[in-house]
Scaffold this active site. Structure first.
Site, short mmCIF file in Angstrom:
data_model
loop_
_atom_site.label_atom_id
_atom_site.label_comp_id
_atom_site.label_asym_id
_atom_site.label_seq_id
_atom_site.Cartn_x
_atom_site.Cartn_y
_atom_site.Cartn_z
N ARG A 224 0.93 -0.97 -0.06
CA ARG A 224 0.06 0.06 0.09
C ARG A 224 0.91 1.11 -0.25
O ARG A 224 1.82 1.38 0.66
CB ARG A 224 -0.81 -0.05 1.18
CG ARG A 224 -2.15 -0.82 1.03
CD ARG A 224 -2.99 -0.32 0.14
NE ARG A 224 -4.28 -1.01 0.11
CZ ARG A 224 -4.44 -2.31 -0.83
NH1 ARG A 224 -3.55 -2.60 -1.77
NH2 ARG A 224 -5.72 -2.99 -0.83
N HIS A 272 -1.64 0.88 -9.77
CA HIS A 272 -2.21 0.07 -8.88
C HIS A 272 -2.69 -1.29 -9.70
O HIS A 272 -4.08 -1.58 -9.36
CB HIS A 272 -3.16 0.54 -8.00
CG HIS A 272 -3.60 -0.11 -6.82
ND1 HIS A 272 -3.69 0.48 -5.47
CD2 HIS A 272 -3.43 -1.56 -6.32
CE1 HIS A 272 -3.96 -0.43 -4.34
NE2 HIS A 272 -3.87 -1.78 -5.20
N1 LIG Z 1 -0.94 -3.63 -5.53
C1 LIG Z 1 -1.71 -4.63 -5.81
O1 LIG Z 1 -2.15 -4.80 -6.90
C2 LIG Z 1 -2.21 -5.51 -4.66
C3 LIG Z 1 -2.82 -6.65 -4.78
C4 LIG Z 1 -2.95 -7.45 -3.70
C5 LIG Z 1 -2.56 -7.16 -2.38
N2 LIG Z 1 -2.04 -5.90 -2.18
C6 LIG Z 1 -1.36 -5.65 -0.94
O2 LIG Z 1 -0.73 -6.65 -0.28
C7 LIG Z 1 -1.16 -6.71 1.15
C8 LIG Z 1 -0.37 -8.05 1.32
O3 LIG Z 1 -1.39 -9.12 1.20
P1 LIG Z 1 -1.31 -10.57 1.67
O4 LIG Z 1 -2.72 -11.34 1.33
O5 LIG Z 1 -0.03 -11.12 1.85
O6 LIG Z 1 -1.67 -10.36 3.24
P2 LIG Z 1 -1.24 -11.16 4.52
O7 LIG Z 1 -1.43 -12.52 4.48
O8 LIG Z 1 -2.24 -10.80 6.01
O9 LIG Z 1 0.20 -10.98 5.03
C9 LIG Z 1 0.65 -9.75 5.86
C10 LIG Z 1 2.02 -9.85 6.03
O10 LIG Z 1 2.44 -8.60 6.46
C11 LIG Z 1 2.88 -8.70 7.78
N3 LIG Z 1 2.65 -7.22 8.74
C12 LIG Z 1 1.72 -6.86 8.87
N4 LIG Z 1 1.93 -5.78 9.70
C13 LIG Z 1 3.11 -5.80 9.93
C14 LIG Z 1 3.97 -5.20 10.67
N5 LIG Z 1 3.42 -3.93 11.51
N6 LIG Z 1 5.33 -5.21 11.02
C15 LIG Z 1 5.76 -6.38 9.93
N7 LIG Z 1 4.96 -7.24 9.44
C16 LIG Z 1 3.86 -6.80 9.34
C17 LIG Z 1 2.24 -9.88 8.39
O11 LIG Z 1 3.08 -10.35 9.50
P3 LIG Z 1 2.53 -11.74 10.31
O12 LIG Z 1 2.95 -13.02 9.25
O13 LIG Z 1 3.39 -11.74 11.38
O14 LIG Z 1 1.05 -11.58 10.45
C18 LIG Z 1 2.17 -10.58 7.19
O15 LIG Z 1 3.37 -11.39 7.08
C19 LIG Z 1 -2.53 -6.37 1.09
O16 LIG Z 1 -2.76 -5.97 2.48
C20 LIG Z 1 -2.73 -5.54 0.03
O17 LIG Z 1 -2.49 -4.20 0.78
C21 LIG Z 1 -1.62 -5.06 -3.30
#
Ligand SMILES: NC(=O)c1ccc[n+]([C@@H]2O[C@H](COP(=O)([O-])OP(=O)(O)OC[C@H]3O[C@@H](n4cnc5c(N)ncnc54)[C@H](OP(=O)(O)O)[C@@H]3O)[C@@H](O)[C@H]2O)c1
Length: 309
Positions: A224, A272
């Site tokens: 993000r 995005h």
């Molecule tokens: N650009 C695009 O087109 C696009 C598309 C899809 C998604 N996204 C973004 O990608 C993000 C990730 O998706 P996902 O499905 O992989 O999410 P996810 O499975 O919930 O993974 C989030 C990761 O971030 C870590 N995290 C969260 N807060 C943190 C902090 N304060 N310090 C350190 N690590 C932290 C989590 O740690 P833990 O493992 O310890 O919980 C986890 O490893 C989404 O939230 C979205 O914003 C972007």
């Protein structure tokens, strides 16, 4: 009972087709729906206006159309006690893997430099280094970060990850928490940010973080935009501390026309689109979760709204 559907871009027909195939018994009402709100049992939405879901008093689950749920968590009037489910589906994961590999390889293979040389008609080789000497660091080792890490390891990159809680993933050097951040950055030549937007990740990629990276490190920002302090990134690009960046997400979207990123020679910019939810595969995942709920089993991928992801 029925599902309320609010799509992200103009893909209503594709969603209808996909959902009808997986949930033939469930009527789908597309946004804006002015029928009986009591009929709506499930909402599958992207960025509903604030407070808009509060009229659906029989909601049993809110499905986010994307992996990020910041578009829902920022609504102070989101119905209380209704589980919010983030999108986890193979099409979205595959798209993110493609984008991350494309971006990492772009920086690994000096494509920004070669593009500049092409414009200047300069024929000059830049000494290549082996993938196993290139240290890639993934911030956010979740569903998407973990999947991208696995593929990068397959290409022989030296991969580390950083998460909030301690994690273990085969072949990945894992760091976590505030104490792990600076050591993680210090060993990262290409930084991939796949963090969700939360109070804790807001502005995490700032001057201090960029200074902790090795000189001329690259940034791939696909989580993000709010994670990046854009003025600090620009300063790091100007000073050469950051050698190049692939930016897909921004604090303000669409990116304003006067943003210096549009024309920066060391920036590759996309609107995005790193990955998109694919209706066909996503409908299968949503339908499986609805069946789980109907069978009295817990929903999968419910987010913790207090934690913010
Ligand atoms: N650009 C695009 O087109 C696009 C598309 C899809 C998604 N996204 C973004 O990608 C993000 C990730 O998706 P996902 O499905 O992989 O999410 P996810 O499975 O919930 O993974 C989030 C990761 O971030 C870590 N995290 C969260 N807060 C943190 C902090 N304060 N310090 C350190 N690590 C932290 C989590 O740690 P833990 O493992 O310890 O919980 C986890 O490893 C989404 O939230 C979205 O914003 C972007």
């Amino acid at each position: 009972m029925a599902m309320l559907l609010k799509t992200d871009i103009d893909r209503g027909d594709a969603w209808h087709r996909a959902l009808r195939a997986c949930l033939p018994e469930l009527p789908i009402h597309e946004w804006p729906y002015d029928g009986d709100p009591a009929e709506i049992e499930f909402a599958l939405v992207w960025a509903p206006p604030r407070g808009a879901l509060s009229r659906y008093t029989n909601l049993r689950a809110i499905f986010s159309m994307g992996a990020g749920i910041d578009h829902l968590a920022s609504d102070p009037d989101l119905p209380k006690g209704v589980p919010v489910v983030r999108m986890v589906e193979p099409g979205l994961t595959a798209g993110m893997i493609e984008y991350v590999l494309l971006a990492v390889l772009t920086h690994h293979r000096f494509m920004l430099d070669y593009a500049a040389q092409q414009r200047a008609k300069v024929w000059r080789e830049i000494s290549q280094i082996a993938a196993n000497r290139r240290r890639v660091g993934i911030m956010g080792l979740g569903v998407l970060g973990g999947a991208a890490a696995e593929k990068l390891i397959g290409l022989d990159f030296d991969v580390a990850g950083w998460s909030r809680s301690a994690k273990a993933q085969a072949g990945v050097t894992c760091f976590h928490g505030q104490d792990g951040l600076i050591p993680f950055l210090a060993r990262t030549d290409i930084l991939v940010c796949l963090l969700p937007m939360t109070a804790e990740t807001d502005g995490i990629l700032n001057a201090r973080a960029f200074a902790a990276l090795p000189r001329r490190a690259a940034l791939v920002s696909v989580g993000r935009g709010g994670a990046v302090v854009e003025a600090d990134l620009l300063a790091a690009l100007e000073s050469g501390q950051i050698g190049g960046a692939s930016l897909d997400v921004f604090r303000q979207e669409p990116l304003p026309p006067d943003s210096p990123f549009w024309t920066h020679p060391r920036v590759i910019l996309t609107p995005h689109v790193a990955s998109m939810t694919i209706p066909d595969s996503a409908a299968v995942a949503v339908a499986a979760n609805i069946r789980r709920l109907r069978a009295g089993q817990p929903l999968e991928h419910v987010v913790d709204l207090r934690r913010g992801y």
